[in-house]
Design an enzyme around this catalytic site. Sequence first.
Site, PDB file in Angstrom:
ATOM      1  N   ARG A  39       0.829  -1.196   0.000  1.00 24.25           N
ATOM      2  CA  ARG A  39       0.000   0.000   0.000  1.00 24.25           C
ATOM      3  C   ARG A  39       0.866   1.250   0.000  1.00 24.25           C
ATOM      4  O   ARG A  39       1.827   1.342   0.755  1.00 24.25           O
ATOM      5  CB  ARG A  39      -0.926   0.000   1.219  1.00 24.25           C
ATOM      6  CG  ARG A  39      -1.965  -1.113   1.200  1.00 24.25           C
ATOM      7  CD  ARG A  39      -2.756  -1.170   2.477  1.00 24.25           C
ATOM      8  NE  ARG A  39      -1.921  -1.590   3.595  1.00 24.25           N
ATOM      9  CZ  ARG A  39      -2.394  -1.795   4.832  1.00 24.25           C
ATOM     10  NH1 ARG A  39      -3.673  -1.594   5.097  1.00 24.25           N
ATOM     11  NH2 ARG A  39      -1.575  -2.187   5.791  1.00 24.25           N
ATOM     12  N   ASP A  60       1.129   5.627   0.156  1.00 24.94           N
ATOM     13  CA  ASP A  60       0.464   6.751   0.817  1.00 24.94           C
ATOM     14  C   ASP A  60      -0.042   7.778  -0.189  1.00 24.94           C
ATOM     15  O   ASP A  60       0.272   7.725  -1.379  1.00 24.94           O
ATOM     16  CB  ASP A  60       1.440   7.435   1.780  1.00 24.94           C
ATOM     17  CG  ASP A  60       1.851   6.538   2.929  1.00 24.94           C
ATOM     18  OD1 ASP A  60       1.022   5.704   3.349  1.00 24.94           O
ATOM     19  OD2 ASP A  60       2.993   6.667   3.403  1.00 24.94           O
ATOM     20  N   ARG A  69      10.576   7.359   3.089  1.00 17.60           N
ATOM     21  CA  ARG A  69      10.527   8.809   3.234  1.00 17.60           C
ATOM     22  C   ARG A  69      11.293   9.278   4.469  1.00 17.60           C
ATOM     23  O   ARG A  69      11.922  10.336   4.455  1.00 17.60           O
ATOM     24  CB  ARG A  69       9.076   9.275   3.280  1.00 17.60           C
ATOM     25  CG  ARG A  69       8.345   9.110   1.944  1.00 17.60           C
ATOM     26  CD  ARG A  69       6.846   9.338   2.091  1.00 17.60           C
ATOM     27  NE  ARG A  69       6.554  10.648   2.657  1.00 17.60           N
ATOM     28  CZ  ARG A  69       5.352  11.002   3.105  1.00 17.60           C
ATOM     29  NH1 ARG A  69       4.344  10.124   3.069  1.00 17.60           N
ATOM     30  NH2 ARG A  69       5.151  12.215   3.578  1.00 17.60           N
TER      31      ARG A  69
END
Length: 276
Positions: free
Chosen positions: A62, A64, A209
């Site tokens: 998944r 973001d 990130r």
Amino acid sequence: MNFSDTPLSPGTRVAARVEYLGQGYHGWQSQPHLDVMTVQEVLEQSLQEIAGVATKITCAGRTDTGVHGFSQIVHFDDPVGRSVKAWVLGTNRHLPSDVRIHWAMPVEPEFHARFSATSREYRYLIANTPVRPALLNGLVTWFRHPLQLDLMNEAASSLIGEHDFSAFRAASCQANTPYRCVTRCQVTRQGDLVVVDVCANAFLHHMVRNIVGSLLAVGCGSQSVDWFRSVLATQDRTLAAETAPPDGLYLTAVRYPDSFGLPATPPGPTLLEGRV
């Protein structure tokens, strides 16, 4: 690539490669209580147009809000017996222009887009220019301070191997364990772009990130390589740098055992060719 128009047997498991631009979506996962659509929702709606019934999909990982997918792998069970051609070309006719299926193929029932994967690869694109680029807005992250790639790579080398990545894990992460095995973390320059490639068996929420945010701190000189290593060792998220924006992040590849016979993933994203 030629797509077969021979109908599959109902119940056949189908794997597919999906590409999407993440700017206009609230991430991958379906969230019916939100007004903003997700990639999973628009894809399932388009598959339903072909199947005539609800068709649920499972993805490899998944992503973001704002994160892009160059080679997201999904699977679903064909509920009615359509052809590969229908699943690819037909579904694409119903999809918005920023989401596309590149291929689909029948796979063995035990194939699972998430659990069968052996590794995932992400690429983070940074426009390292004095002025923010206009044409690549949303496709790259802008960082105006000069970056020293040798220091970034020295810091990145400490990530190789299996570690507790709690220092680069979002507070909202629901993974059962913070341990992940990173096999590659490399920083390169292509024209005005600084490219960070990371490969691991799996990733924690915001892991890439958060890693990039701390690598940028090292690259611009605000933090040292030893600081980066100590952050990893302390397993304390509060000691790391800020989370890097989602704009420049791409899921570029998901690897599976050769026995499943999935098509090779092309290199990408290639649209930028390393120049701003």
